[in-house]
Design an enzyme around this catalytic site. Structure first.
Site, PDB file in Angstrom:
ATOM      1  N   SER A  93       0.827  -1.206   0.000  1.00  0.00           N
ATOM      2  CA  SER A  93       0.000   0.000   0.000  1.00  0.00           C
ATOM      3  C   SER A  93       0.865   1.261   0.000  1.00  0.00           C
ATOM      4  O   SER A  93       1.658   1.461  -0.908  1.00  0.00           O
ATOM      5  CB  SER A  93      -0.957  -0.045   1.201  1.00  0.00           C
ATOM      6  OG  SER A  93      -1.968   0.920   1.101  1.00  0.00           O
ATOM      7  N   ASP A 194     -10.050  -5.173  -3.873  1.00  0.00           N
ATOM      8  CA  ASP A 194      -9.335  -4.365  -2.881  1.00  0.00           C
ATOM      9  C   ASP A 194     -10.241  -3.206  -2.506  1.00  0.00           C
ATOM     10  O   ASP A 194     -10.609  -2.403  -3.362  1.00  0.00           O
ATOM     11  CB  ASP A 194      -8.016  -3.866  -3.488  1.00  0.00           C
ATOM     12  CG  ASP A 194      -7.128  -3.129  -2.501  1.00  0.00           C
ATOM     13  OD1 ASP A 194      -7.661  -2.510  -1.562  1.00  0.00           O
ATOM     14  OD2 ASP A 194      -5.898  -3.159  -2.683  1.00  0.00           O
ATOM     15  N   HIS A 224      -7.121  -6.188   0.367  1.00  0.00           N
ATOM     16  CA  HIS A 224      -5.993  -5.256   0.351  1.00  0.00           C
ATOM     17  C   HIS A 224      -4.743  -5.799   1.048  1.00  0.00           C
ATOM     18  O   HIS A 224      -3.644  -5.757   0.498  1.00  0.00           O
ATOM     19  CB  HIS A 224      -6.407  -3.935   0.998  1.00  0.00           C
ATOM     20  CG  HIS A 224      -5.346  -2.883   0.942  1.00  0.00           C
ATOM     21  ND1 HIS A 224      -4.854  -2.392  -0.240  1.00  0.00           N
ATOM     22  CD2 HIS A 224      -4.656  -2.248   1.937  1.00  0.00           C
ATOM     23  CE1 HIS A 224      -3.920  -1.476   0.020  1.00  0.00           C
ATOM     24  NE2 HIS A 224      -3.774  -1.389   1.325  1.00  0.00           N
TER      25      HIS A 224
END
Length: 265
Positions: A93, A194, A224
């Site tokens: 991320s 996600d 995610h």
């Protein structure tokens, strides 16, 4: 403030090839710990630092910004580079975004980039309102634990401080302009489902980097935080294969060469 149990940084002294892992926004090293341990178990030197403002309480994140988070991983990369023949950078991320900037800024000092569901921009009307909204509302609901696997939790904040979110937005816009400077081999692993970072972010990253050696892997069974999800083993296996291809002899088959360490503070 004391660290949350499980949020400690991880370090392992292995061979001459090192991997720097960067965790995500409002998260902690816990989300990447299994990945770090897998890489350490294959004979690699591994560093998984705790980013400033993370791993304690969300109020501590409110007084930090992207410069603090990036400085932490930049400093760690320089330390690894001093004692390693090759260094790979990796992240989840926002951690993926940090890894990409390290690659853009450090050039040949980075041997390759591995990212999982990397962030490229903040989306929605609220993101555009952050410059004003952050002065009116201290925090909003958290984004941690987007995981398909039952009963698995990510150790992250249940609130997102808007001052920090605004800084993240600034950083992602800066990084977007630097992506063409990324030339290293790139392994990008993404989850089609996600709920934090949309597929458009990965698509834009792939379209803007200058890397010619690019591998894209779909993590069909995960959300995610794929490093803790159903596809975690695939993330680990793809990573060791990628590193092994680029650094022949660096990856061993089994067993820790030396004991890994967890460092608090």
């Amino acid at each position: 403030m004391p660290l949350l149990t499980g949020a400690e940084p991880f370090r392992h002294e292995g061979g001459e090839t090192a991997v720097l892992l960067c965790h995500g926004f409002t998260g902690s090293p816990q989300s990447l710990r299994p990945w770090a341990e897998h890489l350490a178990g294959r004979g690699l030197t591994v560093s998984l630092p705790l980013l400033p403002g993370h791993g304690t309480r969300w109020e501590d994140l409110r007084v930090t910004g992207w410069q603090d988070w990036y400085a932490e991983v930049d400093s760690e990369l320089r330390l690894l580079r001093d004692r390693s023949a090759r260094v790979f950078v990796a992240g989840l991320s926002m951690g993926g975004a940090l890894a990409l900037r390290l690659a853009a800024r450090h050039g040949d000092a980075v041997s390759g980039v591995l990212v999982v569901n990397p962030a490229n921009r903040m989306h929605g009307v609220a993101a555009h309102a952050l410059p004003v909204l952050r002065h009116l509302v201290p925090a909003t609901k958290g984004i941690a634990s987007d995981i398909a696997r039952p009963r698995v939790r990510e150790l992250g904040y249940d609130r997102v401080p808007l001052h920090a979110a605004h800084s993240l937005r600034t950083f992602l816009r800066l990084l977007d302009g630097e992506l063409p400077q990324v030339t290293q081999p790139l392994l990008l692993m993404r989850s089609p489902q996600d709920h934090v970072v949309p597929p458009a972010d990965s698509a834009r990253i792939l379209g803007r980097v200058s890397s010619t050696d690019v591998t894209e892997v779909l993590l069909e069974q995960s959300y995610h935080v794929a490093t803790l999800d159903h596809d975690a083993e695939r993330v680990f296996d793809e990573s060791t294969a990628f590193i092994g291809r680029l650094a022949p002899g660096a990856v061993t088959e089994a067993g820790l060469g030396k004991e890994g360490t967890t460092a608090g503070g």
